[in-house]
Structure formats: C-alpha cells, structure tokens
Design a protein around this motif. Structure first.
Motif, PDB file in Angstrom:
ATOM      1  N   LYS A 189       0.813  -1.217   0.000  1.00 16.34           N
ATOM      2  CA  LYS A 189       0.000   0.000   0.000  1.00 16.34           C
ATOM      3  C   LYS A 189       0.848   1.269   0.000  1.00 16.34           C
ATOM      4  CE  LYS A 189      -3.934  -2.170   2.322  1.00 16.34           C
ATOM      5  NZ  LYS A 189      -4.882  -2.112   3.476  1.00 16.34           N
ATOM      6  N   PRO A 190       1.509   1.564  -1.109  1.00 13.45           N
ATOM      7  CA  PRO A 190       2.327   2.780  -1.169  1.00 13.45           C
ATOM      8  C   PRO A 190       1.485   4.044  -1.027  1.00 13.45           C
ATOM      9  CG  PRO A 190       2.830   1.288  -2.978  1.00 13.45           C
ATOM     10  CD  PRO A 190       1.585   0.778  -2.333  1.00 13.45           C
ATOM     11  N   ASN A 202       5.185   3.058   3.913  1.00 13.01           N
ATOM     12  CA  ASN A 202       5.618   2.827   5.292  1.00 13.01           C
ATOM     13  C   ASN A 202       6.666   3.845   5.739  1.00 13.01           C
ATOM     14  OD1 ASN A 202       3.950   0.514   5.386  1.00 13.01           O
ATOM     15  ND2 ASN A 202       5.602  -0.748   4.512  1.00 13.01           N
ATOM     16  N   GLY A 203       6.536   5.067   5.226  1.00  9.88           N
ATOM     17  CA  GLY A 203       7.441   6.126   5.638  1.00  9.88           C
ATOM     18  C   GLY A 203       8.819   6.043   5.030  1.00  9.88           C
ATOM     19  N   ALA A 204       9.033   5.151   4.075  1.00  8.08           N
ATOM     20  CA  ALA A 204      10.364   4.991   3.475  1.00  8.08           C
ATOM     21  C   ALA A 204      10.237   5.029   1.955  1.00  8.08           C
ATOM     22  CB  ALA A 204      11.009   3.687   3.929  1.00  8.08           C
ATOM     23  N   PHE A 205      11.319   5.507   1.325  1.00  3.34           N
ATOM     24  CA  PHE A 205      11.362   5.589  -0.128  1.00  3.34           C
ATOM     25  C   PHE A 205      12.157   4.406  -0.688  1.00  3.34           C
ATOM     26  CE2 PHE A 205      10.666   9.989   1.120  1.00  3.34           C
ATOM     27  CZ  PHE A 205       9.679  10.392   0.219  1.00  3.34           C
ATOM     28  N   THR A 206      11.629   3.813  -1.748  1.00  2.00           N
ATOM     29  CA  THR A 206      12.359   2.795  -2.514  1.00  2.00           C
ATOM     30  C   THR A 206      12.553   3.332  -3.921  1.00  2.00           C
ATOM     31  OG1 THR A 206      11.369   0.983  -1.263  1.00  2.00           O
ATOM     32  CG2 THR A 206      12.346   0.440  -3.397  1.00  2.00           C
ATOM     33  N   THR A 207      13.791   3.400  -4.363  1.00  2.00           N
ATOM     34  CA  THR A 207      14.089   3.915  -5.705  1.00  2.00           C
ATOM     35  C   THR A 207      14.558   2.769  -6.595  1.00  2.00           C
ATOM     36  OG1 THR A 207      14.671   6.107  -4.875  1.00  2.00           O
ATOM     37  CG2 THR A 207      15.490   5.500  -7.070  1.00  2.00           C
ATOM     38  N   ILE A 208      13.894   2.635  -7.716  1.00  2.00           N
ATOM     39  CA  ILE A 208      14.247   1.611  -8.699  1.00  2.00           C
ATOM     40  C   ILE A 208      15.009   2.288  -9.818  1.00  2.00           C
ATOM     41  CG2 ILE A 208      13.381  -0.239 -10.155  1.00  2.00           C
ATOM     42  CD1 ILE A 208      12.642  -0.523  -7.205  1.00  2.00           C
TER      43      ILE A 208
END
Length: 742
Positions: free
Chosen positions: A61-62, A147-153
C-alpha cells in the motif's frame, strides 16, 4: 541436488555478467523484488502515434509512485516532451490516466509515446537491443513511498522497446490458435494471468510449470528440444535479481556427471523435450543469457573434480571461460595468472570442455583445465590467482563420469526451441509480435558473424558443430489420394492422413452437401477417415472438397464428380467411334495424324463425344458471323456454344478454320469433360507441372487439370508446349483419355 533427478538451475548468468544481475538465491528474490513494472504494449513504433501505458504493480500500500525522466530522453508523456527538460511525473491508482481499477495497488501512467523525429542530441537512455532494427529506451528512476520509506528503482531495470517504422516492413502474420495462444513464424504468445514466469524466477511456491508447457503442446506439435519462456512484465529489484532458470527435463546421454532420466511426459512431451528455460523480460533478447541457460542442459554436473562452484556453475577458480561460468586467465610469467576479459562473451565460442559435454567434441580436443587451490585476491578482471594450481584432464573427467556417450559421430547436433512470450491477461499486439519475432530469429541461423555485441548464433558459439532452429512448426498434413475424380454414380472411400508429428490433432470436413464424412472424422497423428458421395443426377459435373484441419494449418483435397451427361458420354464408346474424320481418316496410313486440327473439326469431335453421336438439338440462328448455316460443321459449332464450352475466338467470331493450340485444347477438353462453361471455376493443383506455363497464363488452370487427370504428360518431361498446334493424332489420344477412361 542429486544426479538422476530433475536438475534445476536458478542462475545469475555468468556470475553477474548482466549489469542488472546479482548472485542471490531464489528464496530471497521474492523479498527483494516486491514490485513489477510492465508496459502495455511493451513495444511500439517510433511514429509518435502508437502509445503505451506504464503500470507499476506494488505491494505494501504505497503512498505514492513517481518517476523522474532525465532531460534528453526521446519520449513524450501525456503531451510533454522530455527532450528539452527533465520530467517529474506521477503514476495514478485512482481510475484515471489509464488506471483500470482504482485503489488496487497498480499505479498507472498512460499517453507514453516515442518522440518521432526527435533532435539528434535527444538520445539519453536509448540503446540497441538484440538487433539494430529494435531499440530500447529507459524512461527514468521510479520512486515508491510506503511505510514512511522511499524505494528507488534505477531506470535501467525496465525498458520500452521501439521498432522503427522505416524498418518495420511487412508485419509478421499472426495466427490465433486457442483462446489463450497465438503464434507467428518464430514466437508463441500465451496469455498468462498468473505472472508465472516472474513468480518462477522469484522462487514462489505453487506455480505450475506444467500449466505453461501444456498450453504449448495443446496447439503445437511435440517438435521442440527446448521451451524458452519469457514475459513482458519486469520485477523491480533494488538489490538486483536472478535473470534465468533452467530445468533439465530429459537426459539421454552419459559421461556428463549426471544420470539419464526422462521427465518429459510431466510437461506434455512424448520424449522430445530436453529442457525448459525461464528468462526475465530485460534479458529476453540477450543471447548470453539464452546460451547460458541452454548450456545448463549439459554443464556443469561433473562431481569431485573441483570444477563446479556454487549454483551449479563452473568455479571462478578455473580457467574454463564457458557459457556457464569459469574465468579466462592469462599467465603473468611468475607462476601466477590474472583474470582477463577474453571469455565466452568476447570470443563467442564455447570452450572445448562444454563442447565435449554436449557430445560435439572428442576427449582429445579438451586441453587440461587449470584449477587454483586458493581464491583470487579479488574478483573481477585483473584479479590475480596465486595458486597453487593443478590440472584436470579429459582422462580424469572420464575416470569419474565415464566417457561421453554418444560422442561426436552420433550425438544430437540440431536443436529446436520454441520462443514463448507470456503476457498478463492479454495478447501481444502486432508490433510486439513483430519485435519478439525478430529477436527469436537472431537465436537461430547458420554459422555467420553478426555485427556488434551479443548477437551470435547457436551455430557460431559451437563453431559450426550444432544448429538451433526457432521457427514454430505448425502441424502439416498430407492426404492420400491427393485428389478425387469420381463418376456420377454413388461411391465411398477412405482418405489416409499423414501428419508431421504424432501429436498433431486434426479433424476432417466436407464442403458440399453431396459429400460427407462417415465414421470417425478426427484423430491425432497419422490416421484415416471415410467419406461417401451421393449420385449425381444432374447433367453437369460438380465440385467439392474434403479437408483436414489442424490448429494452425489445413490441407484440402479437391473432389470432382462427373455429371449424368458426362457419364453417359464416358460409356458411349460407339458415339465417339462414329467420327470418320478421327477414326477412319486420321488412323489410316498417311492420313491426318500429323496435321493440325481446326476449331471446326474440334467442335465436331467434342459434341459427338458428349452426345454419343449426331442426334441433338441446336438453334438454326447462327451465333458467329464466320460460321453460317451453310457450313458442314454448323450444327456442332452451334451446340458447342449453347452448352457453354466456347464463346468464340473474338466477339461474333468462331474462327472455324484456325488450328487449335495445345493450350486451347486443354480448355476445351476440361470444360467438356466436366460440362462447365468458359467462366466457371474448378479446383486444380497450384504447383506448376510444366516449366513453360506460368501461373499467370490464362490456360494455366486447364493445363494443370489436364495433367492431374492423366490426359496429358506434356510434350516433354518438363514442358507442355502450349503454343504448338494439336495434331489429329494428339486429338485422338486426348479424346480417348478424356472420355473413354474413368
């Protein structure tokens, strides 16, 4: 993993050879790759018209999914160009911007087009894929907030394929074989709602490989040594990912370090299938990945020699430099060796040991393999191996594994693979099928260098010792007899069906209400079916067809049935014999055997043959200006026109004194035999029997039919001589064969 089982290799392809790859295990990939990116379609033309939709399938759930496209990328997104300035765009999960379902975790952006005629400087993130006529473009980094964090692809983990309009050519023909399978000449496309390829590569449990392979065999023959599965969706893995998986399905040789077995029936094959490859989308056009996975069919299984490292690959402590690992070394002159870049992907040649394990090289061709007893000081090109070193010879390999049987004289050296592309919930578009078809064709072919990198053929990497074919073989059928020419009486018979594979399914059908299939009209593999033909009480001949239909191809058999009038003529030998010009004159010594027959004489012969004599009705009003009622052959010319055999040589002209050419005679005989008019069609063989009658010739159908019926064999073994005149002797033979033979 024990020998004799079903060896399964989840690989990182030549130890991180592909930039996107890391060397993780399958079990950890699901956690590393929670998201999936996919373009729909995954390939578009560079015309600035075709567009695609980017979907990012997320978990957890982004809060948001965004993408940054660097300046200079030749794309237009929702009307904005990235050529001049970077674009920061948002993907949507609210039912807008191409999003199909709101709040389902699939973030979407539509209206993505390649910028046609972009400035030459606008080439950022573009690259050549497997063929110069297929390019790729990376759009940009994807950032997912959850969840309060960034994921960069990183941008280079997914790409859009671009097919230039200028090189598109004729689109590949596509055949829909079932509700979820379509094919082109070199590609099988399967609709797969389960995302099976990515899930299998990620090590997820409960995914049925058999469900995928059975779809192939449900519509195509058991003709493939390998099935090569890829997909159009891409796992997004911040920490890298495994790109390929090989499953050995069957082993029918010894001496490679594992025991023979056959699990082909589990996947729908009757013993033909050797192995199955799964390759992720980004590497679907990358030949080293394909070669690596395919070579796992034979390597590396050698036990207790120190040649095999983790994951079933050649150890980095060896100088094998093969498709499935090992390094390439150079001697430093001081007792040490250094790793070089001159391995498999620089030479495009398999090392002798891999050729030996394939059965393509003899043991004498395998040089000693160097093994370092200690790891190098560092990994990568230039790293030094300090030793100590030992050698592993072909004799030692044979001591622990036995000789490779069969060897070069008998081992299989021609292979066929089905290149299968799975798509989630849809079929590939025409542009996509053409793009994948071009990729698949590059994996096949003869021994020939290819320009640039990563474009060898299978023949090239084996040094011409083996070939690989990627064409999709549809089932083909041969019918015996090839055609039916029957009398007007009721009849029945059997047609024998030969198929290109024992797994070819077929069904028989009949076109025409007077012919029908009796008994079982279907089968798998070679077989037969029966038919019955009703009597023809009509005056004219009639035509129909019998056909065998498969899932891809079919074979049709023309059926010709004489009419009642034609049948009575066949039995009326005396009617034909009452032609004194033909029998009494032309067969007498020194008579008209070698003289050309005129059109007026021909009218007499044909009408007498049809009516068994000279008793027939006809109009007394002349149809032709040059054939008045005063002519002795007037009645026969009139009748020939009335029954539709001729319309004359020109408007209002019959040319009764003109000689008849062999081409014209073919038309007159076929029309008379089947009682059809000049404009009526009929079945005939499409493959030319004679070299001097092109398919464009007006008389081609008639001459083909005449040869099919056995009325003529031509004027030579290969020619018909259509422009030569028909002599009296030839006329006699033509008439006898056309009307007196059944």
């Amino acid at each position: 993993m024990s020998a004799g089982k079903n060896p399964l290799h989840l690989t990182s392809t030549l130890r991180c050879l592909v930039v996107l790859t890391t060397c993780g295990l399958a079990a950890s990939l699901n956690a590393q790759c929670p998201d999936v990116a996919r373009f729909t379609p995954t390939a578009i033309l560079d015309d600035g018209i075709e567009s695609t939709i980017l979907e990012v399938v997320t978990t957890g759930k982004p809060v948001s999914v965004t993408m940054r496209i660097d300046s200079g990328v030749p794309v237009i997104i929702q009307g904005a160009s990235a050529c001049g300035a970077p674009l920061n765009v948002t993907l949507y999960d609210d039912g807008t911007h191409g999003d199909r379902v709101a709040n389902d975790g699939v973030y979407t952006l539509d209206g993505i087009r390649y910028q046609a005629n972009a400035p030459s400087a606008c080439t950022a993130h573009t690259f050549t894929r497997a063929t110069p006529s297929l390019r790729g473009v990376y759009l940009g980094d994807i950032t997912i907030l959850r969840n309060g964090a960034f994921t960069t692809i990183p941008f280079n983990q997914y790409a859009l394929w671009i097919l230039p309009v200028s090189e598109f050519g004729i689109p590949e023909p596509v055949a829909r074989l079932s509700p979820d399978v379509q094919v082109s000449a070199h590609v099988v496309n399967i609709v797969d709602t389960q995302e099976s390829v990515n899930r299998i590569l990620s090590g997820e449990p409960g995914v049925s490989i058999q469900a995928l392979s059975s779809k192939v065999y449900s519509v195509l023959p058991d003709a493939y040594d390998f099935l090569n599965f890829t997909t159009t969706s891409q796992r997004l893995c911040p920490g890298g990912k495994s790109v390929g998986l090989h499953i050995m399905v069957k082993q029918n040789w010894t001496g490679a370090g594992s025991l023979p077995f056959d699990n082909s029936s589990s996947y729908g094959s009757s013993g033909k299938l050797l192995g199955i490859n799964f390759i992720e989308q980004q590497s679907s056009d990358y030949f080293p990945t394909f070669a690596h996975e395919t070579l796992h069919q034979w390597a590396a299984y050698l036990p207790s020699l120190g040649l095999v490292g983790p994951g079933g690959h050649w150890s980095e402590n060896t100088n094998i430099a093969g498709a499935v690992g090992g390094g390439a070394w150079s001697y430093n002159g001081d007792g040490t060796y250094s790793a070089t870049s001159s391995g498999f992907t620089s030479t495009w040649r398999l090392p002798p040991v891999e050729l030996y394990l394939m059965g393509l090289a003899s043991a004498s061709e395998v040089p000693p393999i160097l093994v370092s007893e200690t790891a190098p000081l560092a990994f990568g090109y230039g790293s030094r191996f300090l030793g100590p070193f030992r050698q592993v010879t072909a004799a030692q390999i044979q001591q622990v594994a036995g000789p490779r049987v069969p060897g070069p004289d008998l081992a299989q050296n021609d292979f066929r693979t089905a290149y299968v592309v799975t798509t989630p919930g849809r079929f590939l578009t025409q542009t996509e099928m053409t793009a994948f078809d071009r990729i698949s064709r590059l994996f096949t072919g003869a021994l020939q260098p290819r320009p640039g990198n990563n474009r060898p053929t299978f023949a090239e990497i084996t040094g011409g010792r083996a070939t690989l074919e990627t064409s999709i073989l549809p089932c083909t059928f041969t019918l015996s007899p090839a055609d039916l020419n029957v009398s007007a009486a009721a009849s029945s018979g059997t047609v024998f069906v030969s198929t290109s594979s024992s797994s070819c399914r077929w069904s028989a059908s009949a076109a025409g209400g007077w012919i029908r299939i009796t008994g079982s009209g279907s089968g798998m593999g070679s077989g037969a079916f029966s038919y019955s033909i009703a009597a023809n009480s009509g005056a004219a001949a009639r035509f129909a067809s019998l056909a065998v239909n498969g899932t891809v191809s079919s074979q049709e058999m023309p059926v010709s049935q004489s009419g009642a009038l034609g049948q009575s003529a066949l039995a009326s030998v005396t009617g034909l014999m009452r032609s004194p010009e033909l029998i009494n004159s032309c067969l007498a010594p020194g008579s008209c055997l070698d003289q050309p027959v005129t059109r007026g004489q021909m009218a007499v012969y044909l009408v007498r043959a049809l009516y068994g004599g000279d008793s027939f009705s006809y109009s007394r009003t002349p149809y032709f200006q040059d054939a008045p009622a005063s002519r002795p052959d007037f009645a026969w010319i009139q009748k020939l026109y009335e029954i539709g055999i001729t319309s004359g040589c020109a408007p209002g002209q019959f040319c009764p004194a003109s000689p008849v050419t062999r081409a014209e005679m073919a038309a007159f005989l076929v029309r008379s035999r089947f009682r059809i008019s000049a404009g009526q069609g009929f079945p005939f063989p499409s493959t030319p029997h004679f070299t001097d009658i092109p398919m464009t010739n007006l008389f081609f159908p008639y001459i083909q039919k005449l040869r099919e019926l056995g009325i003529t064999l031509g004027c030579s073994a290969t020619e018909y001589c259509p422009n030569s005149y028909t002599t009296g002797g030839q006329m006699a033979l033509f008439l006898m064969r056309a009307f007196l033979a059944p």
